[in-house]
Design an enzyme around this catalytic site. Sequence first.
Site, PDB file in Angstrom:
ATOM      1  N   ASN A   9      53.796   6.661 -30.462  1.00  0.00           N
ATOM      2  CA  ASN A   9      53.385   7.537 -31.562  1.00  0.00           C
ATOM      3  C   ASN A   9      52.606   6.692 -32.570  1.00  0.00           C
ATOM      4  O   ASN A   9      53.160   5.792 -33.201  1.00  0.00           O
ATOM      5  CB  ASN A   9      54.651   8.147 -32.198  1.00  0.00           C
ATOM      6  CG  ASN A   9      54.338   9.131 -33.292  1.00  0.00           C
ATOM      7  OD1 ASN A   9      53.176   9.331 -33.657  1.00  0.00           O
ATOM      8  ND2 ASN A   9      55.380   9.751 -33.841  1.00  0.00           N
ATOM      9  N   PHE A  10      51.319   6.989 -32.716  1.00  0.00           N
ATOM     10  CA  PHE A  10      50.470   6.188 -33.602  1.00  0.00           C
ATOM     11  C   PHE A  10      50.751   6.485 -35.087  1.00  0.00           C
ATOM     12  O   PHE A  10      50.317   5.743 -35.955  1.00  0.00           O
ATOM     13  CB  PHE A  10      48.991   6.456 -33.298  1.00  0.00           C
ATOM     14  CG  PHE A  10      48.466   5.871 -31.999  1.00  0.00           C
ATOM     15  CD1 PHE A  10      49.308   5.576 -30.933  1.00  0.00           C
ATOM     16  CD2 PHE A  10      47.103   5.617 -31.840  1.00  0.00           C
ATOM     17  CE1 PHE A  10      48.806   5.036 -29.743  1.00  0.00           C
ATOM     18  CE2 PHE A  10      46.595   5.070 -30.662  1.00  0.00           C
ATOM     19  CZ  PHE A  10      47.443   4.784 -29.611  1.00  0.00           C
ATOM     20  N   LYS A  11      51.449   7.620 -35.351  1.00  0.00           N
ATOM     21  CA  LYS A  11      51.760   8.049 -36.730  1.00  0.00           C
ATOM     22  C   LYS A  11      50.505   7.901 -37.600  1.00  0.00           C
ATOM     23  O   LYS A  11      49.410   8.272 -37.171  1.00  0.00           O
ATOM     24  CB  LYS A  11      52.955   7.262 -37.259  1.00  0.00           C
ATOM     25  CG  LYS A  11      54.208   7.423 -36.380  1.00  0.00           C
ATOM     26  CD  LYS A  11      55.479   7.012 -37.063  1.00  0.00           C
ATOM     27  CE  LYS A  11      56.683   7.280 -36.168  1.00  0.00           C
ATOM     28  NZ  LYS A  11      57.963   7.027 -36.780  1.00  0.00           N
ATOM     29  N   HIS A  92      58.837  16.535 -35.204  1.00  0.00           N
ATOM     30  CA  HIS A  92      59.187  15.127 -35.438  1.00  0.00           C
ATOM     31  C   HIS A  92      59.948  15.016 -36.753  1.00  0.00           C
ATOM     32  O   HIS A  92      59.748  15.814 -37.683  1.00  0.00           O
ATOM     33  CB  HIS A  92      57.913  14.274 -35.483  1.00  0.00           C
ATOM     34  CG  HIS A  92      58.203  12.809 -35.458  1.00  0.00           C
ATOM     35  ND1 HIS A  92      58.513  12.101 -36.600  1.00  0.00           N
ATOM     36  CD2 HIS A  92      58.269  11.927 -34.428  1.00  0.00           C
ATOM     37  CE1 HIS A  92      58.754  10.842 -36.255  1.00  0.00           C
ATOM     38  NE2 HIS A  92      58.610  10.712 -34.955  1.00  0.00           N
ATOM     39  N   GLU A 139      65.962  11.308 -31.803  1.00  0.00           N
ATOM     40  CA  GLU A 139      65.633  10.169 -32.672  1.00  0.00           C
ATOM     41  C   GLU A 139      66.448  10.277 -33.959  1.00  0.00           C
ATOM     42  O   GLU A 139      66.096  11.077 -34.838  1.00  0.00           O
ATOM     43  CB  GLU A 139      64.152  10.194 -33.069  1.00  0.00           C
ATOM     44  CG  GLU A 139      63.179  10.044 -31.938  1.00  0.00           C
ATOM     45  CD  GLU A 139      61.778   9.708 -32.437  1.00  0.00           C
ATOM     46  OE1 GLU A 139      61.148   8.852 -31.819  1.00  0.00           O
ATOM     47  OE2 GLU A 139      61.330  10.278 -33.445  1.00  0.00           O
ATOM     48  N   ILE A 144      64.850   5.235 -37.403  1.00  0.00           N
ATOM     49  CA  ILE A 144      63.404   5.207 -37.183  1.00  0.00           C
ATOM     50  C   ILE A 144      62.778   4.099 -38.034  1.00  0.00           C
ATOM     51  O   ILE A 144      63.051   3.976 -39.219  1.00  0.00           O
ATOM     52  CB  ILE A 144      62.776   6.582 -37.509  1.00  0.00           C
ATOM     53  CG1 ILE A 144      63.216   7.621 -36.473  1.00  0.00           C
ATOM     54  CG2 ILE A 144      61.250   6.480 -37.563  1.00  0.00           C
ATOM     55  CD1 ILE A 144      62.711   9.029 -36.733  1.00  0.00           C
ATOM     56  N   GLY A 179      63.567   2.595 -33.211  1.00  0.00           N
ATOM     57  CA  GLY A 179      63.839   1.169 -33.105  1.00  0.00           C
ATOM     58  C   GLY A 179      63.594   0.563 -31.734  1.00  0.00           C
ATOM     59  O   GLY A 179      63.879  -0.624 -31.528  1.00  0.00           O
ATOM     60  N   ALA A 200      57.135   3.739 -31.975  1.00  0.00           N
ATOM     61  CA  ALA A 200      55.959   3.508 -32.809  1.00  0.00           C
ATOM     62  C   ALA A 200      55.888   2.047 -33.240  1.00  0.00           C
ATOM     63  O   ALA A 200      55.091   1.266 -32.723  1.00  0.00           O
ATOM     64  CB  ALA A 200      55.973   4.433 -34.020  1.00  0.00           C
ATOM     65  N   SER A 201      56.755   1.654 -34.190  1.00  0.00           N
ATOM     66  CA  SER A 201      56.574   0.366 -34.858  1.00  0.00           C
ATOM     67  C   SER A 201      56.663  -0.838 -33.926  1.00  0.00           C
ATOM     68  O   SER A 201      56.060  -1.879 -34.222  1.00  0.00           O
ATOM     69  CB  SER A 201      57.571   0.223 -36.011  1.00  0.00           C
ATOM     70  OG  SER A 201      58.892   0.437 -35.570  1.00  0.00           O
TER      71      SER A 201
END
Length: 220
Positions: A9-11, A92, A139, A144, A179, A200-201
């Site tokens: 997920n590029f958010k 989301h 999630e 997150i 995570g 994502a991160s």
Amino acid sequence: MSDPLVVVNFKTYQTAHGASAEDLARAMVSIETDARMIAAVSAFDLSAVVTAAPSLEVWCQHLDPVGFGSNTGWLHPATAIERGASGTLINHAEHKVSLEHVAMLLEQVPDGFDVCACAADIEEARALAALEPGFVAVEPPELIGGDVSVTSADPEIVSGTAQAVRDVSEVVGILCGAGVKSGSDVSKAIDLGTSGVLLASGVTKSDDPTSSLKDLVSLL
Ligand code: G3P
């Protein structure tokens, strides 16, 4: 078993928007793996990412169940599909909608278009699974963006979601996220009964996204 999913997920990460979104998509395509690598991108970046990485599956981060006409600022599924989206996230934790919104969206999108409905907990996952989206992703919001994967911090929510979704439907796929950063996190997610991960991160905040992507699929 079908190929596991790794949905990035590029958010609105700076490292994953505009031209950087195109670079990250190309990095995803460069990874040799049997996993289904999927980029969930900003609506603004959809066309550019599809052009930059034509072989990559590209999803939207959100869609609205609207018709053609007077719907300023809403995201019409048909436009996303015309621009190359093959699926979408919905509900989301950072973009919650009603159950009705999810149900209407599922009615509107064509067969084969992947909808991944996100849930904060097992109860929400159960309710979403009853609508039969392609996937339900659990999630826990508090995990997150954190350093500890849901698969270690709360494995019971992952296995519990897998069981709850299976009780409701044989066909809905199960993902987990929050995570997730390493190959062992992904492998544990599969062991806990999922078809893959949403993250994502671990990629968007990595100093070396390509090696992070390689690590994510290294144990599959
Ligand atoms: O959609 C994926 C996401 O919410 C998890 O984010 O940064 O914990 O991998 P992250």
